[in-house]
Design a protein around this motif. Structure first.
Motif, PDB file in Angstrom:
ATOM      1  N   THR A 202       0.893  -1.112   0.065  1.00  0.00           N
ATOM      2  CA  THR A 202       0.016  -0.113   0.122  1.00  0.00           C
ATOM      3  C   THR A 202       0.843   1.226   0.040  1.00  0.00           C
ATOM      4  OG1 THR A 202      -0.025  -0.085   2.437  1.00  0.00           O
ATOM      5  CG2 THR A 202      -1.917  -1.206   1.185  1.00  0.00           C
ATOM      6  N   ALA A 203       2.151   1.357   0.366  1.00  0.00           N
ATOM      7  CA  ALA A 203       2.907   2.293   0.343  1.00  0.00           C
ATOM      8  C   ALA A 203       4.072   2.313  -0.784  1.00  0.00           C
ATOM      9  CB  ALA A 203       3.506   2.545   1.852  1.00  0.00           C
ATOM     10  N   GLU A 204       4.616   3.408  -1.353  1.00  0.00           N
ATOM     11  CA  GLU A 204       5.724   3.469  -2.131  1.00  0.00           C
ATOM     12  C   GLU A 204       7.257   3.477  -1.388  1.00  0.00           C
ATOM     13  OE1 GLU A 204       5.215   6.868  -4.273  1.00  0.00           O
ATOM     14  OE2 GLU A 204       3.259   6.360  -5.298  1.00  0.00           O
ATOM     15  N   GLY A 205       7.934   2.976  -2.437  1.00  0.00           N
ATOM     16  CA  GLY A 205       9.514   2.714  -1.759  1.00  0.00           C
ATOM     17  C   GLY A 205       9.792   1.429  -1.430  1.00  0.00           C
ATOM     18  N   SER A 206      11.104   1.440  -0.982  1.00  0.00           N
ATOM     19  CA  SER A 206      11.781  -0.053  -0.774  1.00  0.00           C
ATOM     20  C   SER A 206      11.382  -0.443   0.836  1.00  0.00           C
ATOM     21  CB  SER A 206      13.266   0.131  -0.612  1.00  0.00           C
ATOM     22  OG  SER A 206      13.679   0.251  -2.151  1.00  0.00           O
ATOM     23  N   ILE A 207      10.187  -0.996   0.811  1.00  0.00           N
ATOM     24  CA  ILE A 207       9.675  -1.331   2.351  1.00  0.00           C
ATOM     25  C   ILE A 207       9.602  -3.039   2.575  1.00  0.00           C
ATOM     26  CG2 ILE A 207       7.452  -1.131   3.670  1.00  0.00           C
ATOM     27  CD1 ILE A 207       6.720   1.255   2.230  1.00  0.00           C
ATOM     28  N   ALA A 208       9.332  -3.640   1.418  1.00  0.00           N
ATOM     29  CA  ALA A 208       9.353  -5.181   1.788  1.00  0.00           C
ATOM     30  C   ALA A 208      11.019  -5.459   2.395  1.00  0.00           C
ATOM     31  CB  ALA A 208       8.908  -5.965   0.631  1.00  0.00           C
ATOM     32  N   PRO A 209      11.086  -6.684   2.864  1.00  0.00           N
ATOM     33  CA  PRO A 209      12.439  -7.095   3.214  1.00  0.00           C
ATOM     34  C   PRO A 209      13.145  -7.700   1.864  1.00  0.00           C
ATOM     35  CG  PRO A 209      10.521  -8.403   4.374  1.00  0.00           C
ATOM     36  CD  PRO A 209      10.167  -7.477   3.271  1.00  0.00           C
ATOM     37  N   ASP A 210      14.537  -7.677   2.049  1.00  0.00           N
ATOM     38  CA  ASP A 210      15.273  -8.244   1.096  1.00  0.00           C
ATOM     39  C   ASP A 210      15.226  -9.646   1.439  1.00  0.00           C
ATOM     40  OD1 ASP A 210      17.396  -9.243  -0.530  1.00  0.00           O
ATOM     41  OD2 ASP A 210      18.510  -7.447  -0.664  1.00  0.00           O
ATOM     42  N   TRP A 211      14.446 -10.494   0.684  1.00  0.00           N
ATOM     43  CA  TRP A 211      14.325 -11.820   1.302  1.00  0.00           C
ATOM     44  C   TRP A 211      15.414 -12.852   1.123  1.00  0.00           C
ATOM     45  CZ3 TRP A 211       9.928 -12.942   3.692  1.00  0.00           C
ATOM     46  CH2 TRP A 211       8.726 -11.961   3.635  1.00  0.00           C
ATOM     47  N   PRO A 212      16.110 -12.722  -0.443  1.00  0.00           N
ATOM     48  CA  PRO A 212      17.505 -13.544  -0.174  1.00  0.00           C
ATOM     49  C   PRO A 212      18.325 -13.082   0.820  1.00  0.00           C
ATOM     50  CG  PRO A 212      16.570 -12.968  -2.287  1.00  0.00           C
ATOM     51  CD  PRO A 212      15.794 -11.986  -1.481  1.00  0.00           C
ATOM     52  N   LEU A 213      18.675 -12.186   1.051  1.00  0.00           N
ATOM     53  CA  LEU A 213      19.839 -11.625   1.729  1.00  0.00           C
ATOM     54  C   LEU A 213      19.423 -11.866   3.264  1.00  0.00           C
ATOM     55  CD1 LEU A 213      22.560 -10.211   2.481  1.00  0.00           C
ATOM     56  CD2 LEU A 213      21.403  -8.051   2.415  1.00  0.00           C
ATOM     57  N   GLY A 214      18.074 -11.817   3.565  1.00  0.00           N
ATOM     58  CA  GLY A 214      17.614 -11.809   5.241  1.00  0.00           C
ATOM     59  C   GLY A 214      17.563 -13.168   5.237  1.00  0.00           C
ATOM     60  N   ILE A 215      17.322 -14.197   4.488  1.00  0.00           N
ATOM     61  CA  ILE A 215      17.435 -15.685   4.492  1.00  0.00           C
ATOM     62  C   ILE A 215      19.029 -16.090   4.920  1.00  0.00           C
ATOM     63  CG2 ILE A 215      17.110 -17.902   3.676  1.00  0.00           C
ATOM     64  CD1 ILE A 215      14.388 -16.635   2.396  1.00  0.00           C
ATOM     65  N   ALA A 216      20.052 -15.286   3.795  1.00  0.00           N
ATOM     66  CA  ALA A 216      21.258 -15.893   4.121  1.00  0.00           C
ATOM     67  C   ALA A 216      21.762 -15.531   5.415  1.00  0.00           C
ATOM     68  CB  ALA A 216      22.018 -15.219   3.013  1.00  0.00           C
ATOM     69  N   CYS A 217      21.655 -14.278   5.619  1.00  0.00           N
ATOM     70  CA  CYS A 217      22.157 -13.693   6.960  1.00  0.00           C
ATOM     71  C   CYS A 217      21.488 -14.640   8.123  1.00  0.00           C
ATOM     72  CB  CYS A 217      21.612 -12.338   7.339  1.00  0.00           C
ATOM     73  SG  CYS A 217      22.563 -11.271   6.371  1.00  0.00           S
ATOM     74  N   GLY A 218      20.280 -14.851   8.136  1.00  0.00           N
ATOM     75  CA  GLY A 218      19.412 -15.693   9.076  1.00  0.00           C
ATOM     76  C   GLY A 218      19.981 -17.142   8.945  1.00  0.00           C
ATOM     77  N   LEU A 219      20.198 -17.848   8.059  1.00  0.00           N
ATOM     78  CA  LEU A 219      21.080 -19.013   8.214  1.00  0.00           C
ATOM     79  C   LEU A 219      22.239 -18.920   8.713  1.00  0.00           C
ATOM     80  CD1 LEU A 219      20.335 -20.516   4.744  1.00  0.00           C
ATOM     81  CD2 LEU A 219      19.059 -21.055   6.748  1.00  0.00           C
ATOM     82  N   GLY A 220      23.002 -18.047   8.614  1.00  0.00           N
ATOM     83  CA  GLY A 220      24.236 -17.825   9.249  1.00  0.00           C
ATOM     84  C   GLY A 220      24.068 -17.687  10.969  1.00  0.00           C
ATOM     85  N   GLY A 221      22.890 -16.838  11.065  1.00  0.00           N
ATOM     86  CA  GLY A 221      22.707 -16.853  12.719  1.00  0.00           C
ATOM     87  C   GLY A 221      21.942 -17.957  13.296  1.00  0.00           C
ATOM     88  N   LEU A 222      21.411 -18.991  12.269  1.00  0.00           N
ATOM     89  CA  LEU A 222      20.918 -19.950  13.066  1.00  0.00           C
ATOM     90  C   LEU A 222      22.047 -20.969  13.639  1.00  0.00           C
ATOM     91  CD1 LEU A 222      18.090 -21.803  12.946  1.00  0.00           C
ATOM     92  CD2 LEU A 222      18.878 -22.844  10.919  1.00  0.00           C
TER      93      LEU A 222
END
Length: 261
Positions: A202-222
């Protein structure tokens, strides 16, 4: 996203979470400078990307705490009641009121720098018998949790980096604080990332997560969270408190420096 940023994100998530998981901090607050300065994640998308990191990185550490019987107590439930609505409020504020990074750095410095110094001082100079440290009341803890949830929703730090030092400094053992703070971070991150994904429709701009990068960082954090949670029972309480205070002081100093330069 090609393999190089993904590998860097995985490595950063692993190293950070090994250090922060034993004290109940997901590490997202330390990951944020890497995402902004090194990986170039735009604002405010960096906030839900950090929340996504918490979602992926959190389960293993929580599972280990659960198996050890350190999860699911009244402190965990109390924190969730406050942080879940707070993270939704924070996401709305971030998207529509303060999308830029400058205020973020300033506020985190204001929160963490004095908080870390205070916790280190409390640890090195514990309260005397005449002036004992009292646990916060249920109402005070709930109010704190909502405030921290709101801040976490704005900046994607999950809340554990703030809740951990405050609750530990108020006399709650780190062994009790750590699993409760991690559980709060995980659940509010799920809600927060979902809220940002809906707001992006509903809003303009870069708002949604960067899904591939967030998952990659999260796997390291896991992986790092598993190792960090395994280390916690073997580390003394004083060391954990000093580590938590030092981490808060360090990141507060970093953001203060970035704001002033």
């Amino acid at each position: 996203m090609n393999w190089s940023p993904g590998l860097l994100g995985f490595t950063a998530g692993l190293v950070i979470s090994v250090v922060t998981a034993p004290v109940g901090v997901s590490g997202a607050v330390f990951l944020l400078p890497v995402q902004v300065s090194v990986l170039g994640v735009p604002s405010p998308a960096v906030t839900p990307t950090n929340l996504l990191y918490n979602v992926v990185a959190g389960p293993e550490a929580l599972l280990r705490h659960a198996r050890a019987g350190r999860l699911g107590g009244p402190l965990t439930r109390l924190l969730l009641v406050g942080t879940v609505p707070g993270v939704v409020i924070g996401a709305v504020i971030r998207v529509f009121a303060i999308p830029g990074p400058t205020i973020f750095r300033l506020l985190i410095a204001v929160f963490l720098l004095p908080l870390g110094l205070w916790l280190c001082r409390r640890t090195l100079r514990p309260a005397t018998a005449e002036r004992p440290v009292r646990r916060p009341t249920t109402r005070a803890t709930g109010t704190l949790a909502m405030a921290v949830g709101t801040v976490g929703g704005i900046y994607g730090i999950g809340g554990g980096s703030l809740l951990g030092p405050i609750l530990a400094g108020r006399g709650i053992p780190v062994a009790e604080v750590a699993p409760a703070a991690l559980a709060s971070t995980f659940v509010t991150s799920v809600v927060g990332a979902g809220t940002y994904a809906l707001l992006s429709l509903t809003a303009e701009g870069s708002i949604a997560p960067d899904w591939p990068l967030g998952i990659a960082c999260g796997l390291g954090g896991l992986v790092g969270g598993y190792l960090g949670a395994h280390l916690q029972p073997h580390l003394p309480e004083t060391f954990l408190r000093l580590l938590l205070g030092t981490l808060a002081t360090g990141i507060g100093t970093l953001y203060a420096t970035q704001t002033l330069t």
